[in-house]
Design a protein around this motif. Structure first.
Motif, PDB file in Angstrom:
ATOM      1  N   ASN A  63       0.825  -1.216   0.000  1.00 59.63           N
ATOM      2  CA  ASN A  63       0.000   0.000   0.000  1.00 59.63           C
ATOM      3  C   ASN A  63       0.861   1.269   0.000  1.00 59.63           C
ATOM      4  O   ASN A  63       0.618   2.215   0.763  1.00 59.63           O
ATOM      5  N   THR A  67      -2.579   7.736  -3.613  1.00 56.93           N
ATOM      6  CA  THR A  67      -3.822   7.637  -4.377  1.00 56.93           C
ATOM      7  C   THR A  67      -4.559   8.955  -4.542  1.00 56.93           C
ATOM      8  O   THR A  67      -5.550   9.026  -5.257  1.00 56.93           O
ATOM      9  N   GLN A 129       3.339   6.788  -7.621  1.00 57.18           N
ATOM     10  CA  GLN A 129       2.152   7.006  -8.435  1.00 57.18           C
ATOM     11  C   GLN A 129       2.478   6.683  -9.887  1.00 57.18           C
ATOM     12  O   GLN A 129       3.576   7.008 -10.371  1.00 57.18           O
TER      13      GLN A 129
END
Length: 212
Positions: A63, A67, A129
Motif C-alpha cells: 500500500n 492515491t 504514483q
C-alpha cells in the motif's frame, strides 16, 4: 567527519524505521534487498526496468501508492527531474521519475542523505504514483520562499567548510565521506536573510562511502 560517515552508513544500510521516514525507509530497504539479490549488473537500463517492475509489485502489496489526485491547477514549476505542485500553504508536492539516477535505490539513498544533512527541508515520501503508465515517486517538502538572490560563491564557501570540494561549476565531492553532491545552482539552493535552504539535491554514493 568519521562520525558523520558512520551515521550516514547506519541510515543507508540499517533497517531501522522512524515515524518520520517509515515509508521512505521501507521502500529503500526493499530496493537495497532487491539490488543485493540481483547480483552483478551488466546493463543498467535493463536493471532499472526490472527494478521498476519489482517496485510496482512491492508498492501494490505494501500500500505504498499515493492515491490522491495531483491536480493540474496546483502545478507550480518543473525541471529536468521533477514537477512541483502546491500541496498546502506550507508545503509543496514533487513528483520524480528518478531520471538522474541509475536505479531507484540510488534515488532513495539520495533522499535519506538529504534528510540527514538538511532536516529543515526534509523530504516526506508519500508513495509512488503511476502517471501515464510511468512510475513516479511523490514527496512532500516545506515550501521555502527566498527574499534574496543566492550567492553561489557563499554556497561554495559553506560547502567547502563542511568538507565538500568544488569539482566544476555547481558540483561537489566529499572525499572523506564518499559523496558526490551535484547541481547546486541558484534554483536548487534558496536564500532567506542569508540562510541557505537546499531544496533540490542530488547525492551519489561512491565506493569510498561503503568502506569503514
Amino acid at each position: 567527519m568519521k562520525n558523520v560517515k558512520d551515521e550516514l552508513q547506519n541510515i543507508v544500510f540499517g533497517d531501522e524505521q522512524t515515524s518520520s521516514d517509515s515509508r521512505l525507509k521501507k521502500a529503500q530497504n526493499f530496493l537495497r534487498g532487491y539490488a543485493e539479490a540481483s547480483g552483478p549488473i551488466e546493463k543498467q537500463q535493463r536493471f532499472k526496468d526490472k527494478e521498476t517492475a519489482a517496485v510496482i509489485s512491492f508498492a501494490t502489496k505494501e500500500n505504498l501508492f499515493y492515491t490522491t489526485s495531483i491536480l493540474p491547477k496546483d502545478f507550480i514549476s518543473e525541471g529536468a527531474e521533477q514537477k512541483v505542485y502546491r500541496f498546502d500553504d506550507a508545503h509543496v508536492l514533487k513528483t520524480n521519475q528518478g531520471v538522474f539516477y541509475e536505479s531507484w535505490l540510488d534515488y532513495f539513498n539520495s533522499l535519506l542523505v538529504h534528510n540527514f544533512f538538511f532536516p529543515t527541508t526534509a523530504y516526506t515520501f508519500l508513495g509512488f504514483q503511476l502517471i501515464e503508465d510511468e512510475l513516479y515517486s511523490v514527496v512532500k517538502q516545506e515550501f521555502i520562499i527566498s527574499n534574496e538572490n543566492t550567492d553561489l560563491e557563499a554556497v561554495k564557501e559553506f560547502l567547502e567548510y563542511n568538507g565538500f570540494r568544488n569539482k566544476r561549476n555547481n558540483d561537489y565531492f566529499n572525499p572523506d565521506i564518499g559523496l558526490i553532491f551535484e547541481d547546486l545552482h541558484d534554483e536548487n539552493v534558496l536564500s532567506y536573510d542569508g540562510i541557505f535552504y537546499f531544496v533540490d539535491t542530488i547525492f551519489y554514493l561512491t565506493q569510498t562511502f561503503y568502506t569503514k
